[in-house]
Design an enzyme around this catalytic site. Structure first.
Site, PDB file in Angstrom:
ATOM      1  NE  ARG A  81      -2.646  -3.155  -6.955  1.00  0.00           N
ATOM      2  CZ  ARG A  81      -2.488  -1.923  -7.422  1.00  0.00           C
ATOM      3  NH1 ARG A  81      -2.165  -1.743  -8.701  1.00  0.00           N
ATOM      4  NH2 ARG A  81      -2.653  -0.878  -6.665  1.00  0.00           N
ATOM      5  NE  ARG A 103      -5.622  -2.609 -10.414  1.00  0.00           N
ATOM      6  CZ  ARG A 103      -5.269  -1.360 -10.128  1.00  0.00           C
ATOM      7  NH1 ARG A 103      -4.633  -0.625 -11.041  1.00  0.00           N
ATOM      8  NH2 ARG A 103      -5.542  -0.832  -8.965  1.00  0.00           N
ATOM      9  NE  ARG A 152      -5.655   1.875  -3.921  1.00  0.00           N
ATOM     10  CZ  ARG A 152      -5.422   1.144  -5.000  1.00  0.00           C
ATOM     11  NH1 ARG A 152      -6.090   0.039  -5.210  1.00  0.00           N
ATOM     12  NH2 ARG A 152      -4.529   1.532  -5.876  1.00  0.00           N
ATOM     13  NE  ARG A 196      -1.267   7.207  -5.287  1.00  0.00           N
ATOM     14  CZ  ARG A 196      -0.996   6.167  -6.065  1.00  0.00           C
ATOM     15  NH1 ARG A 196       0.206   5.981  -6.513  1.00  0.00           N
ATOM     16  NH2 ARG A 196      -1.958   5.337  -6.391  1.00  0.00           N
ATOM     17  CE  LYS A 218      -2.620   6.526 -11.359  1.00  0.00           C
ATOM     18  NZ  LYS A 218      -3.949   5.982 -10.965  1.00  0.00           N
TER      19      LYS A 218
HETATM   20  P1  ADP Z   1      -4.188   2.647 -12.584  1.00  0.00           P
HETATM   21  O1  ADP Z   1      -2.750   2.410 -12.959  1.00  0.00           O
HETATM   22  O2  ADP Z   1      -4.658   4.029 -12.897  1.00  0.00           O
HETATM   23  O3  ADP Z   1      -4.491   2.243 -11.173  1.00  0.00           O
HETATM   24  P2  ADP Z   1      -4.722   0.411 -14.396  1.00  0.00           P
HETATM   25  O4  ADP Z   1      -3.969   0.797 -15.638  1.00  0.00           O
HETATM   26  O5  ADP Z   1      -4.142  -0.682 -13.564  1.00  0.00           O
HETATM   27  O6  ADP Z   1      -5.073   1.700 -13.500  1.00  0.00           O
HETATM   28  O7  ADP Z   1      -6.213   0.016 -14.870  1.00  0.00           O
HETATM   29  C1  ADP Z   1      -7.198  -0.390 -13.911  1.00  0.00           C
HETATM   30  C2  ADP Z   1      -8.009  -1.559 -14.478  1.00  0.00           C
HETATM   31  O8  ADP Z   1      -8.802  -1.097 -15.569  1.00  0.00           O
HETATM   32  C3  ADP Z   1      -7.153  -2.701 -15.017  1.00  0.00           C
HETATM   33  O9  ADP Z   1      -7.832  -3.912 -14.781  1.00  0.00           O
HETATM   34  C4  ADP Z   1      -7.061  -2.401 -16.507  1.00  0.00           C
HETATM   35  O10 ADP Z   1      -6.837  -3.579 -17.261  1.00  0.00           O
HETATM   36  C5  ADP Z   1      -8.429  -1.788 -16.789  1.00  0.00           C
HETATM   37  N1  ADP Z   1      -8.407  -0.755 -17.827  1.00  0.00           N
HETATM   38  C6  ADP Z   1      -7.407   0.134 -18.120  1.00  0.00           C
HETATM   39  N2  ADP Z   1      -7.771   0.956 -19.133  1.00  0.00           N
HETATM   40  C7  ADP Z   1      -9.034   0.584 -19.483  1.00  0.00           C
HETATM   41  C8  ADP Z   1      -9.979   1.057 -20.456  1.00  0.00           C
HETATM   42  N3  ADP Z   1      -9.695   2.098 -21.273  1.00  0.00           N
HETATM   43  N4  ADP Z   1     -11.186   0.448 -20.509  1.00  0.00           N
HETATM   44  C9  ADP Z   1     -11.492  -0.583 -19.691  1.00  0.00           C
HETATM   45  N5  ADP Z   1     -10.659  -1.075 -18.754  1.00  0.00           N
HETATM   46  C10 ADP Z   1      -9.441  -0.507 -18.649  1.00  0.00           C
HETATM   47  P1  AMP Z   2      -0.651   2.176  -7.392  1.00  0.00           P
HETATM   48  O1  AMP Z   2       0.021   0.924  -7.856  1.00  0.00           O
HETATM   49  O2  AMP Z   2      -0.134   3.405  -8.063  1.00  0.00           O
HETATM   50  O3  AMP Z   2      -2.160   2.069  -7.388  1.00  0.00           O
HETATM   51  O4  AMP Z   2      -0.217   2.356  -5.839  1.00  0.00           O
HETATM   52  C1  AMP Z   2      -0.587   1.399  -4.862  1.00  0.00           C
HETATM   53  C2  AMP Z   2      -0.334   1.968  -3.471  1.00  0.00           C
HETATM   54  O5  AMP Z   2       1.072   2.245  -3.290  1.00  0.00           O
HETATM   55  C3  AMP Z   2      -1.024   3.304  -3.166  1.00  0.00           C
HETATM   56  O6  AMP Z   2      -2.374   3.125  -2.738  1.00  0.00           O
HETATM   57  C4  AMP Z   2      -0.132   3.839  -2.041  1.00  0.00           C
HETATM   58  O7  AMP Z   2      -0.387   3.179  -0.810  1.00  0.00           O
HETATM   59  C5  AMP Z   2       1.262   3.402  -2.507  1.00  0.00           C
HETATM   60  N1  AMP Z   2       1.914   4.448  -3.334  1.00  0.00           N
HETATM   61  C6  AMP Z   2       2.262   4.344  -4.653  1.00  0.00           C
HETATM   62  N2  AMP Z   2       2.820   5.485  -5.081  1.00  0.00           N
HETATM   63  C7  AMP Z   2       2.818   6.345  -4.024  1.00  0.00           C
HETATM   64  C8  AMP Z   2       3.233   7.691  -3.834  1.00  0.00           C
HETATM   65  N3  AMP Z   2       3.752   8.420  -4.842  1.00  0.00           N
HETATM   66  N4  AMP Z   2       3.073   8.242  -2.606  1.00  0.00           N
HETATM   67  C9  AMP Z   2       2.545   7.540  -1.598  1.00  0.00           C
HETATM   68  N5  AMP Z   2       2.113   6.273  -1.702  1.00  0.00           N
HETATM   69  C10 AMP Z   2       2.242   5.672  -2.913  1.00  0.00           C
END
Ligand code: ADP
Ligand code: AMP
Length: 214
Positions: free
Chosen positions: A160, A127, A171, A88, A13
């Protein structure tokens, strides 16, 4: 244009939201990034949010909803935004919906980045995140130019705390229970668009652009 990104943690995302933000010149708003910036700066909000985030739980709505509403009321959001990680829960989606309705406005698209659970632990353990500018990399799939250093701002990249495998399982469970119902919620509003998030990052983006430009 107002866009919501849906999908499991690690689905991509944030990666896609940043590409959308750059292409359409709208802000990328990640509630997770806002919480992480607060943790880094040692604020009261950061201290409270960290207790939940470290366990893989959602931060309570009292700490999340107003924060998001204040952010989207900023001047830079007047032409739209892409939300990553909000809503969420159904109550969060209801609040956003009713606040926008009051302004005679609405969400245009809910983009669901679909990735099966089997791929998620690998995505998240690889990541690496920049806590300064929010950029995200993957050690295998999307590596930075210099290992451990953010291409965009030169800061150090970190794994992270909540990307450790034991937290990722929590999660995912929280996602299925509390966030996945939003897929049906936005489908009923006829704005749901699902893309295959297992494709290469550029292919996923081109699928999203085709939807947004249709
Ligand atoms: P989210 O925001 O949904 O938690 P991220 O955008 O941080 O996910 O992506 C999660 C991990 O997967 C990161 O390490 C990112 O670089 C990697 N990633 C994102 N899109 C792709 C893809 N299409 N193919 C492979 N790895 C990806
Ligand atoms: P993310 O960076 O989106 O993966 O979010 C990391 C963490 O932040 C999540 O696992 C939650 O603990 C918290 N968080 C982020 N956005 C929200 C939301 N909209 N509602 C509740 N918790 C959130």
């Amino acid at each position: 244009m107002k866009i919501i990104m849906l999908g499991a943690p690690g689905a991509g995302k944030g990666t896609q939201a940043q590409m959308i933000a750059d292409k359409y010149n709208i802000p990328h708003i990640s509630t997770g990034d806002i919480f992480r910036a607060n943790i880094k700066n040692g604020t009261e909000l950061g201290k409270k949010a960290k207790e939940y985030m470290d366990k893989g739980l959602l931060v309570p709505d009292e700490l999340t909803v107003q924060l998001l509403l204040d952010r989207v009321a900023n001047e830079d959001c007047k032409n739209g935004y892409v939300l990553d990680g909000f809503p969420r829960t159904i109550p969060q989606a209801d609040v956003l919906d009713s606040e926008l309705t009051k302004l005679g406005d609405k969400v245009d698209y809910a983009v669901n980045v679909d990735v099966p659970d089997e791929n998620i632990v690998h995505r998240m353990s690889g990541r690496r995140a920049c806590l300064k500018c929010g950029a995200t990399y993957h050690i295998e799939h999307i590596p930075p130019k210099t290992e451990g250093i953010c291409d965009k701002c030169g800061s150090e990249l970190v794994l992270r705390d909540d990307d450790k495998p034991e937290t990722v399982q929590n999660r995912l469970a929280v996602y299925h229970e509390q966030t996945q119902p939003l897929i049906e919620y936005y489908d009923k509003k006829n704005i749901l668009k699902t893309v295959d998030g297992t494709k290469d990052m550029q292919e996923v983006f081109s699928d999203i652009v085709n939807i947004l430009n249709a």
